[in-house]
Design an enzyme around this catalytic site. Structure first.
Site, PDB file in Angstrom:
ATOM      1  N   HIS A 174       0.847  -1.205   0.000  1.00 44.99           N
ATOM      2  CA  HIS A 174       0.000   0.000   0.000  1.00 44.99           C
ATOM      3  C   HIS A 174       0.882   1.255   0.000  1.00 44.99           C
ATOM      4  O   HIS A 174       0.676   2.169  -0.810  1.00 44.99           O
ATOM      5  CB  HIS A 174      -0.906  -0.050   1.238  1.00 44.99           C
ATOM      6  CG  HIS A 174      -1.690   1.193   1.515  1.00 44.99           C
ATOM      7  ND1 HIS A 174      -3.050   1.271   1.331  1.00 44.99           N
ATOM      8  CD2 HIS A 174      -1.311   2.417   1.973  1.00 44.99           C
ATOM      9  CE1 HIS A 174      -3.461   2.481   1.663  1.00 44.99           C
ATOM     10  NE2 HIS A 174      -2.424   3.199   2.066  1.00 44.99           N
ATOM     11  N   GLU A 175       1.854   1.299   0.895  1.00 43.36           N
ATOM     12  CA  GLU A 175       2.701   2.501   0.998  1.00 43.36           C
ATOM     13  C   GLU A 175       3.495   2.735  -0.287  1.00 43.36           C
ATOM     14  O   GLU A 175       3.605   3.862  -0.767  1.00 43.36           O
ATOM     15  CB  GLU A 175       3.647   2.401   2.199  1.00 43.36           C
ATOM     16  CG  GLU A 175       2.972   2.356   3.556  1.00 43.36           C
ATOM     17  CD  GLU A 175       1.989   3.488   3.797  1.00 43.36           C
ATOM     18  OE1 GLU A 175       2.135   4.549   3.183  1.00 43.36           O
ATOM     19  OE2 GLU A 175       1.034   3.281   4.560  1.00 43.36           O
ATOM     20  N   HIS A 178       1.463   4.223  -3.013  1.00 45.53           N
ATOM     21  CA  HIS A 178       1.300   5.681  -2.932  1.00 45.53           C
ATOM     22  C   HIS A 178       2.366   6.369  -3.788  1.00 45.53           C
ATOM     23  O   HIS A 178       2.107   7.409  -4.407  1.00 45.53           O
ATOM     24  CB  HIS A 178       1.394   6.170  -1.489  1.00 45.53           C
ATOM     25  CG  HIS A 178       0.097   6.085  -0.747  1.00 45.53           C
ATOM     26  ND1 HIS A 178      -1.057   6.685  -1.206  1.00 45.53           N
ATOM     27  CD2 HIS A 178      -0.235   5.481   0.428  1.00 45.53           C
ATOM     28  CE1 HIS A 178      -2.049   6.455  -0.353  1.00 45.53           C
ATOM     29  NE2 HIS A 178      -1.577   5.719   0.646  1.00 45.53           N
ATOM     30  N   TYR A 189      -4.748  14.608  -2.279  1.00 44.89           N
ATOM     31  CA  TYR A 189      -4.978  13.769  -1.114  1.00 44.89           C
ATOM     32  C   TYR A 189      -6.067  14.330  -0.195  1.00 44.89           C
ATOM     33  O   TYR A 189      -5.847  14.557   0.984  1.00 44.89           O
ATOM     34  CB  TYR A 189      -3.656  13.593  -0.356  1.00 44.89           C
ATOM     35  CG  TYR A 189      -3.628  12.383   0.537  1.00 44.89           C
ATOM     36  CD1 TYR A 189      -3.785  11.105   0.018  1.00 44.89           C
ATOM     37  CD2 TYR A 189      -3.448  12.506   1.903  1.00 44.89           C
ATOM     38  CE1 TYR A 189      -3.771  10.001   0.823  1.00 44.89           C
ATOM     39  CE2 TYR A 189      -3.433  11.399   2.732  1.00 44.89           C
ATOM     40  CZ  TYR A 189      -3.588  10.150   2.179  1.00 44.89           C
ATOM     41  OH  TYR A 189      -3.571   9.039   2.984  1.00 44.89           O
ATOM     42  N   GLU A 198      -6.298   6.401  -1.958  1.00 44.33           N
ATOM     43  CA  GLU A 198      -6.235   5.381  -0.907  1.00 44.33           C
ATOM     44  C   GLU A 198      -6.710   4.020  -1.417  1.00 44.33           C
ATOM     45  O   GLU A 198      -6.127   2.983  -1.098  1.00 44.33           O
ATOM     46  CB  GLU A 198      -7.091   5.804   0.295  1.00 44.33           C
ATOM     47  CG  GLU A 198      -6.383   6.695   1.271  1.00 44.33           C
ATOM     48  CD  GLU A 198      -5.115   6.049   1.822  1.00 44.33           C
ATOM     49  OE1 GLU A 198      -5.140   4.859   2.160  1.00 44.33           O
ATOM     50  OE2 GLU A 198      -4.093   6.724   1.897  1.00 44.33           O
ATOM     51  N   ASP A 271      -9.976  13.259   8.573  1.00 43.96           N
ATOM     52  CA  ASP A 271      -9.274  12.299   7.714  1.00 43.96           C
ATOM     53  C   ASP A 271      -9.117  12.830   6.279  1.00 43.96           C
ATOM     54  O   ASP A 271      -9.347  12.127   5.312  1.00 43.96           O
ATOM     55  CB  ASP A 271     -10.054  10.964   7.732  1.00 43.96           C
ATOM     56  CG  ASP A 271      -9.384   9.868   6.932  1.00 43.96           C
ATOM     57  OD1 ASP A 271      -8.151   9.779   6.963  1.00 43.96           O
ATOM     58  OD2 ASP A 271     -10.111   9.108   6.265  1.00 43.96           O
ATOM     59  N   HIS A 276      -9.627   7.741   4.091  1.00 44.54           N
ATOM     60  CA  HIS A 276      -9.555   6.333   4.522  1.00 44.54           C
ATOM     61  C   HIS A 276     -10.939   5.788   4.873  1.00 44.54           C
ATOM     62  O   HIS A 276     -11.054   4.647   5.301  1.00 44.54           O
ATOM     63  CB  HIS A 276      -8.646   6.191   5.745  1.00 44.54           C
ATOM     64  CG  HIS A 276      -7.224   6.541   5.485  1.00 44.54           C
ATOM     65  ND1 HIS A 276      -6.732   7.814   5.681  1.00 44.54           N
ATOM     66  CD2 HIS A 276      -6.194   5.801   5.008  1.00 44.54           C
ATOM     67  CE1 HIS A 276      -5.431   7.829   5.365  1.00 44.54           C
ATOM     68  NE2 HIS A 276      -5.088   6.637   4.951  1.00 44.54           N
TER      69      HIS A 276
END
Lengths: 357, 108
Positions: A174-175, A178, A189, A198, A271, A276
């Site tokens: 996931h990271e 990005h 974002y 996301e 958020d 998310h």
């Protein structure tokens, strides 16, 4: 040549082997003995050198020359401070260093790189062989992992609510994704474009894990961060793509707020505008498309979403509706206008309340 | 003096941990109150810009911390910090507040 009294290896001498051979045939008895001894040592060393080639690091000649698809990983440790990047703990080609988090990060970076290279021909984060960097042991009791724009950063968790974040391959995927999103689409974002950002990171994070485990869509858990919550917490993961809103329900953390349908879309300024939270909707659409198509999710649904991410029509402010339309257009381009794949994608978006056509 | 500390962002949204924590200087044990007062002086908190940590437009899943302080005169100032803070005094202030606000799942 070799005039010193101690033994010199002939490979370090100027005299080439064929000259030694001539001396051994035509020299004085003393010269012949010395030449034969040197040749025997030389041959032994050459044989050893050849036998050791596969175990050695890249030669001076090839080191540093980029080879397409070659991984370049560097892991740092922050030693529980908030200093970035920290101290080098393991670099490409080095054996495991014994630091569990560092070795997990190293392996997961490799698995993510391999996934993108094997399946989508993508050469690292930027498709140009970008060096992959990660810092582990960030801060004290740090309950998070993030992408800082250039590298990944992992906390060890506090051991009370969270375990160490390098435990989860899909979180590391996931990271890194990005970084891929930043390279391809620069999705802003916040609000819907942030939730698409996301969602794409969750989708490819999950596919990295499914690819490593060689799982078909029906066998995958479709969870993000399974095992990160400690036994004290009532929950199985951070998010569920199969059933958004069911990953945790705990007195301390609260209930998983993710919706699975547009009718439950959450309007919030928290958020970053729910990035998310509302990502549950496109996450679920992908899950529905992938399980409808069956087989390995990275092959068809994953290909459609990947091509969509690279599509220049995906603008930085791209919302759900626009993103869905572009997935449909890519499904049509890849598989045909009346294909099973196009219909599966259209139906998946329909089921989460988004008319893609 | 009242301090409102709120953690935002991160890899996952956890509703239960998203509430602001209120710290009243008068409620703290004296050594802690003195330390906090010293940190606010050293950082010149009321003169800080609204964003004082490192921010990258390409970052994702990063956290930020919203600190609002209201002094006895009724003046209020809000500063957003990230996890990467260069100023050592600001770092100490952030660590202090994070420690005071840390949630726990342990049964007391």
């Amino acid at each position: 040549m070799c005039q010193r009294t101690y033994h010199r290896r002939s490979i370090f001498c100027i005299l080439p082997p064929y000259v030694l051979s001539k001396i051994s045939q035509n020299g004085t008895p003393q010269q012949r003995t010395k030449a034969l001894t040197t040749m025997a040592t030389d041959n032994t060393l050459r044989a050893l050198r050849l036998a050791q080639v596969p175990l050695r690091a890249p030669s001076v000649l090839t080191r540093g020359v980029p080879v397409e698809g070659q991984k370049q990983r560097t892991i740092y440790t922050a030693y529980h401070t908030a200093e970035l990047p920290g101290d080098l703990i393991r670099k490409e080609g080095a054996p495991p260093c014994g630091d569990v988090a560092a070795d997990e990060a190293y392996d997961a970076l490799g698995a993510t790189h391999d996934f993108y290279w094997d399946i989508y021909d993508r050469n690292s984060i930027d498709d140009e062989g970008m060096h992959m960097k990660a810092t582990v042991h960030f801060d004290k009791d740090y309950n998070n992992a993030f992408w800082d724009g250039q590298a990944m950063v992992f906390g060890d968790g506090d051991g009370d609510i969270f375990n160490r974040f390098t435990l989860s391959l899909d979180v590391i995927g996931h990271e890194l994704t990005h970084g891929v999103v930043g390279d391809e689409a620069q999705l802003q974002y916040f609000h819907q474009s942030g939730a698409v950002n996301e969602s794409v990171s969750d989708i490819f994070g999950s596919l990295v894990k499914q690819y490593l485990l060689k799982q078909t869509a029906d066998k995958a858990d479709w969870l993000i961060g399974a095992g990160l919550l400690t036994a004290r917490i009532k929950g199985v993961a951070l998010r569920s793509m199969k059933a958004p809103g069911t990953a945790f329900d705990d007195p301390l953390l609260g209930k998983d707020p993710q919706p699975a349908h547009m009718k439950n879309f959450v309007r919030t300024f928290e958020d970053n505008g729910g990035v998310h939270i509302n990502s549950g909707i496109p996450n679920h659409a992908f899950y529905l498309a992938a399980t409808s198509l069956g087989g390995h999710a990275w092959e068809k649904a994953g290909r459609i979403w990947y091509e969509t991410l690279r599509d220049k029509q995906v603008r930085p402010n791209c919302g759900f509706q626009r993103f869905a339309k572009i997935t449909l257009r890519n499904a049509t381009r890849l598989y045909g206008s009346n294909s099973v794949e196009m219909k599966a994608v259209r139906e998946a978006w329909n089921q989460v309340g988004i008319k893609a056509s | 003096m009242r301090i409102q500390f709120k953690t935002e962002g991160g890899l996952v949204y956890l509703p239960g941990l998203n509430r602001p924590v209120i710290i009243d200087l008068a409620d703290l044990p004296l050594p802690e109150a003195e330390e906090l007062q010293e940190l606010l002086t050293l950082t010149r908190f009321f003169e800080l810009p609204p964003r004082a940590g490192k921010f990258s437009a390409k970052a994702a899943d990063h956290r930020q911390y919203k600190i609002t302080i209201e002094n006895a005169a009724g003046d209020s100032h809000t500063v957003f910090l990230t996890d990467v803070v260069d100023d050592p005094n600001l770092r100490r202030l952030l660590d202090f507040l994070k420690k005071k606000a840390a949630p726990t799942a342990k049964k007391k």
